[in-house]
Enzyme design. Structure first.
Site, short mmCIF file in Angstrom:
data_model
loop_
_atom_site.label_atom_id
_atom_site.label_comp_id
_atom_site.label_asym_id
_atom_site.label_seq_id
_atom_site.Cartn_x
_atom_site.Cartn_y
_atom_site.Cartn_z
N ARG A 235 -0.61 10.22 26.90
CA ARG A 235 0.18 9.96 25.70
C ARG A 235 -0.76 9.83 24.51
O ARG A 235 -0.75 10.63 23.61
CB ARG A 235 1.01 8.69 25.91
CG ARG A 235 2.03 8.42 24.85
CD ARG A 235 2.90 7.21 25.16
NE ARG A 235 2.17 5.96 25.15
CZ ARG A 235 2.73 4.75 25.35
NH1 ARG A 235 4.04 4.67 25.57
NH2 ARG A 235 2.01 3.66 25.32
N LYS B 228 5.69 -5.49 19.50
CA LYS B 228 6.20 -4.30 18.81
C LYS B 228 7.72 -4.35 18.76
O LYS B 228 8.34 -5.14 19.49
CB LYS B 228 5.70 -3.04 19.53
CG LYS B 228 6.09 -2.98 20.98
CD LYS B 228 5.25 -1.98 21.76
CE LYS B 228 5.73 -1.94 23.19
NZ LYS B 228 4.86 -1.15 24.06
N TYR C 235 40.11 2.64 23.62
CA TYR C 235 40.03 4.08 23.38
C TYR C 235 40.25 4.88 24.67
O TYR C 235 39.69 4.54 25.71
CB TYR C 235 38.65 4.45 22.82
CG TYR C 235 38.49 4.12 21.36
CD1 TYR C 235 39.31 4.70 20.38
CD2 TYR C 235 37.50 3.23 20.95
CE1 TYR C 235 39.16 4.39 19.04
CE2 TYR C 235 37.33 2.93 19.61
CZ TYR C 235 38.16 3.51 18.66
OH TYR C 235 38.01 3.22 17.35
N MET D 183 32.86 0.38 18.69
CA MET D 183 31.69 0.16 17.83
C MET D 183 31.50 -1.32 17.53
O MET D 183 30.39 -1.84 17.53
CB MET D 183 31.83 0.95 16.53
CG MET D 183 30.56 0.94 15.69
SD MET D 183 30.73 1.76 14.11
CE MET D 183 30.83 3.47 14.58
C1 PLP Z 1 4.53 -1.97 25.20
C2 PLP Z 1 3.13 -2.00 25.60
C3 PLP Z 1 2.63 -3.06 26.37
C4 PLP Z 1 3.51 -4.16 26.92
O1 PLP Z 1 4.29 -3.68 27.98
P1 PLP Z 1 5.29 -4.63 28.82
O2 PLP Z 1 5.67 -3.80 29.96
O3 PLP Z 1 6.44 -4.95 27.92
O4 PLP Z 1 4.52 -5.85 29.19
C5 PLP Z 1 1.27 -3.08 26.63
N1 PLP Z 1 0.46 -2.09 26.19
C6 PLP Z 1 0.91 -1.05 25.47
C7 PLP Z 1 -0.04 0.03 25.01
C8 PLP Z 1 2.27 -0.95 25.16
O5 PLP Z 1 2.72 0.09 24.46
#
Ligand code: PLP
Length: 418
Positions: free
Chosen positions: A169, A69, A307, A355
């Site tokens: 969640r 992701k 800054y 930035m």
């Molecule tokens: C992000 C995620 C993972 C992976 O988590 P890591 O800690 O990066 O290994 C696994 N399952 C779900 C549902 C996630 O959202």
């Protein structure tokens, strides 16, 4: 000067986009060929394969569904997925439908699980693209079944069901699960192929919270068996659980570990990325962010830098300016904290991160010159030092996941096979 970003958005239109008249814009990042600045992220594909091999050994026979992701945790999902697929990853997990489409368009053939759970009006698109949805709501079963009945998608529709065992969640609760049988009977077009849950505290010092989640997960499995549902793929483990050797089931879902960073596992030890893993190999950080010195100056004692004059020289100081700032993903919270590497050695960041630029105190180094390489994340040839994502996270009160996913799209990714 010509704009560096020649193309802001990819314009491939999907069937869903054509039918609904909407367009899913896919932001593009700076391409290597567009890069003018010496600031870039190097993605070490050999390290990625090494980490996959470590993860595969830890998985002990369970399939590895790599979590990609957020653009593969900032590493560029298509290239990472192609490498991992060739190296034997069994599947991929993404959060968004768009992320799944991007991987299919990159030619990925293995299963892709869309975990985010929100499919808007794009249920059909999801299946047409050969993606596997995670569901957590009875109405989703009905939506997929009706599409199959209308002949718009093929039955059976294979889905993974997410159960909420303590994260609060996403996922059906155990109470809801008891009535799920009715809806599955009414809509036999939908087949629960996978059963999953997600741990809230896999990196805790104690295992209590996780033990309870595991207990509920087993209860959910038993409940499904009672109503005649037998998912062939049960999965729960993220990187932390996997590194502890827990909850491997049929598949595991590591993200962070594949990119070479071990979550800290409570009091089990400070498992930084070079820490002791329950395996002889350690993980290798996949991303290296580097730039070069673009300006040098001498600053007299008492004079401010940057800054708000957040830093003042207390001795005759040599200050180097580097073209990377918080808009590139170097957290502003690193102002006056933390280090970068020059000539293989740590040098302190001084003054406020701006930035687009940051300043370093290179007084201690002999002979720093313009164009010398500066490493923001990772290691540098000629030295043993490593700036890890965990180290940066610690300075900023955040976690390495956020550090990696913050490297912004104006930093081009270069893929290396060292
Ligand atoms: C992000 C995620 C993972 C992976 O988590 P890591 O800690 O990066 O290994 C696994 N399952 C779900 C549902 C996630 O959202």
């Amino acid at each position: 000067m010509e704009p560096v970003f020649a193309s802001e958005h990819a314009v491939t239109r999907t069937a869903f986009e054509r039918d609904t008249g909407t367009r899913v814009a896919k932001p593009r990042r700076a391409a290597p060929s567009d890069a003018v600045r010496p600031t870039r992220a190097e993605i070490n594909l050999q390290a990625l394969r090494h980490n996959l091999a470590v993860v595969q050994r830890l998985a002990a026979g369970a399939r590895v569904w790599a979590v990609l992701k957020a653009d593969g945790y900032g590493h560029g999902a298509p290239a990472v997925a192609r490498t991992l697929e060739r190296a034997g990853a069994h599947g991929f997990c993404v959060a968004l439908l768009e992320e799944g489409i991007e991987l299919r368009e990159a030619g990925i053939r293995v299963p892709i699980l869309v975990m985010g759970g929100y499919y808007g009006a794009a249920y059909e698109e999801l299946l047409v693209r050969g993606l596997t949805p995670v569901i957590y709501d009875r109405t989703q079963v009905e939506r997929f079944a009706r599409l199959a009945r209308a002949g718009r998608i093929d039955a059976p529709v294979r889905v993974h069901l997410k159960v909420d065992t303590g994260m609060a969640r996403l996922g059906v609760t155990l109470d809801e699960l008891r009535s799920f049988g009715t809806i599955l009977e009414r809509f036999p077009e939908v087949r629960i192929e996978g059963l999953m849950t997600h741990f809230a505290s896999a990196d805790d010092a104690t295992t209590e919270a996780m033990d309870e989640q595991l207990r509920l997960f087993e209860e959910a499995s038993a409940e499904l068996r009672r109503i005649g549902v037998h998912p062939t793929l049960r999965h729960a483990a993220n990187s932390a659980a996997l590194l502890r050797g827990w909850a491997r089931f049929d598949a595991v879902r590591p993200g962070l570990a594949l990119f070479g960073i071990a979550p800290r596992l409570g009091e089990l030890g400070e498992l930084g990325e070079l820490g002791e893993l329950p395996e002889p190999e350690s993980l290798r950080q996949v991303m290296r962010v580097r730039t070069e010195v673009i300006a040098l100056r001498d600053v007299a004692p008492g004079n401010p830098v940057g800054y708000s004059g957040l830093w003042k020289a207390t001795r005759p100081s040599r200050i180097a300016t580097v073209p990377i700032g918080y808009a590139d993903g170097v957290p502003r919270a690193l102002s006056n904290r933390g280090h970068m590497l020059v000539h293989g050695r740590r040098v302190p960041i001084v003054g406020a991160i701006s930035m687009d630029m940051a300043m370093l105190d290179v007084t201690e180094l002999a002979q720093v010159a313009l164009r010398d390489e500066v490493v923001v994340l990772g290691s540098q040839e000629g030295g043993n030092e490593l700036i890890s994502a965990s180290e940066i996270a610690d300075h900023c009160g955040t976690i390495p996941w956020e550090v990696l996913t913050s490297v912004s799209r104006r930093v081009p990714r270069f893929y290396r096979e060292p």
